[in-house]
Design a protein around this motif. Sequence first.
Motif, PDB file in Angstrom:
ATOM      1  N   ILE A 121     -11.486  -8.007  -3.402  1.00 49.17           N
ATOM      2  CA  ILE A 121     -10.602  -7.141  -2.613  1.00 49.17           C
ATOM      3  C   ILE A 121     -11.407  -6.439  -1.531  1.00 49.17           C
ATOM      4  CG2 ILE A 121      -9.008  -5.181  -2.678  1.00 49.17           C
ATOM      5  CD1 ILE A 121      -8.398  -5.902  -5.578  1.00 49.17           C
ATOM      6  N   TRP A 169     -11.512  -3.767   1.907  1.00 51.81           N
ATOM      7  CA  TRP A 169     -10.862  -2.630   2.565  1.00 51.81           C
ATOM      8  C   TRP A 169     -11.358  -2.566   4.005  1.00 51.81           C
ATOM      9  CZ3 TRP A 169      -6.923   0.493   1.045  1.00 51.81           C
ATOM     10  CH2 TRP A 169      -6.566   0.461  -0.313  1.00 51.81           C
ATOM     11  N   ARG A 211     -10.312  -0.402  -9.769  1.00 51.54           N
ATOM     12  CA  ARG A 211      -9.331  -1.484  -9.881  1.00 51.54           C
ATOM     13  C   ARG A 211      -8.817  -1.566 -11.311  1.00 51.54           C
ATOM     14  NH1 ARG A 211     -11.973  -6.896  -8.019  1.00 51.54           N
ATOM     15  NH2 ARG A 211     -10.028  -7.775  -8.758  1.00 51.54           N
ATOM     16  N   VAL A 247     -14.028   3.265  -5.318  1.00 48.11           N
ATOM     17  CA  VAL A 247     -13.021   2.224  -5.505  1.00 48.11           C
ATOM     18  C   VAL A 247     -12.819   1.969  -6.991  1.00 48.11           C
ATOM     19  CG1 VAL A 247     -12.342  -0.139  -4.961  1.00 48.11           C
ATOM     20  CG2 VAL A 247     -13.701   1.145  -3.326  1.00 48.11           C
ATOM     21  N   GLN A 297       0.828  -1.198   0.000  1.00 45.91           N
ATOM     22  CA  GLN A 297       0.000   0.000   0.000  1.00 45.91           C
ATOM     23  C   GLN A 297       0.871   1.259   0.000  1.00 45.91           C
ATOM     24  OE1 GLN A 297      -3.115  -2.032   3.031  1.00 45.91           O
ATOM     25  NE2 GLN A 297      -3.549   0.094   2.553  1.00 45.91           N
ATOM     26  N   CYS A 315      -5.633  -1.653  -6.858  1.00 44.62           N
ATOM     27  CA  CYS A 315      -6.958  -1.223  -6.415  1.00 44.62           C
ATOM     28  C   CYS A 315      -6.775   0.086  -5.646  1.00 44.62           C
ATOM     29  CB  CYS A 315      -7.604  -2.281  -5.523  1.00 44.62           C
ATOM     30  SG  CYS A 315      -9.271  -1.850  -4.973  1.00 44.62           S
ATOM     31  N   CYS A 334      -5.996  -2.983   2.832  1.00 47.35           N
ATOM     32  CA  CYS A 334      -6.655  -3.785   1.805  1.00 47.35           C
ATOM     33  C   CYS A 334      -6.326  -5.250   2.095  1.00 47.35           C
ATOM     34  CB  CYS A 334      -6.205  -3.382   0.406  1.00 47.35           C
ATOM     35  SG  CYS A 334      -4.455  -3.663   0.063  1.00 47.35           S
ATOM     36  N   CYS A 351      -3.463   0.100  -3.421  1.00 49.01           N
ATOM     37  CA  CYS A 351      -3.136  -1.264  -2.995  1.00 49.01           C
ATOM     38  C   CYS A 351      -2.720  -2.059  -4.229  1.00 49.01           C
ATOM     39  CB  CYS A 351      -4.360  -1.895  -2.326  1.00 49.01           C
ATOM     40  SG  CYS A 351      -4.188  -3.653  -1.969  1.00 49.01           S
TER      41      CYS A 351
END
Length: 293
Positions: free
Chosen positions: A54, A56, A91, A89, A24, A98, A115, A40
């Motif tokens: 994924i 968080w 990705r 978010v 991160q 992400c 994450c 991440c």
Amino acid sequence: MLLLVVLVATASWSYGFAQEIPMQSPISITKFQKSARMTCEIQILETIFDGIVIHWYKQKEGEAPERLLFIVGDEVTTEVGFQENRYMVERSSVQKRCVLTIRDVIPDDAATYYCAYWDHYSKVFGSGTKLIVSDKGSSPPANSEILQKKHEDQIVYVCLIEKFYPEVIRVTWIKDGEEVTENVVKGDTWQSTEEDEYSIASWLTVPAESEDKKYYCKYEHEEENILLETQDAVKTDPQEEDCGTVFNRDQLMHRTAYLVYIILLLKSSMYNIIILFFIYRMWALTKHQGKKA
């Protein structure tokens, strides 16, 4: 925080094979009433990355972590209790990344964000990003240097990093492109001035015959990442202060004041016990005399 450290350590191995720990960045973010963006990266096969879920997590100081949201494909599910419209978010399969963005940061957002993803039967947590909510802007170290002290058959390098904000910083020693973990001692950050500025130091001890080898002190801060080389180290004169004293002075004063406070507190407690003892003796003596009368 300890709980997440244990989870990261135990989750890094499954079926005897090392797992990929998400990296991160940055290590901390200082924001207030603006957006905070944290990344991440999970370096696994792209085909696998597309299919993983994924998560968080948000962990406040001294509290257990709680899941903030999770993303499956492009679909994001926010947990109950969190305002869905404040979190975004994204990705990227190509970058295996992400990104979590928190809009309009408020004091309640102050926490460390992790994450995570499932690998077989273990959940693997990232290295974490600490969000600091403050209207004071972050500032890079005002000074950073390596001090060198030769003692008999050893050389002690001291990486001194001074006056930075916030206090979140990562310091590592590197040789030949790899991190050195043996004979390394990392000190705690201490507040070096009355203002919100912090300092830190890290020791590396090597054999005297390694004097010509290149070692690097790397520090990662919210504001900058710097690599310092030992061959540029400032050599300290044996007649002068020990290099440990140079950077420990402020820390020593702080700890001394703390110890004095503890001693005074203990003395005060002892005096209270003594006074209570004499009051009890006088009460018992008076009671005994009353019975005789």
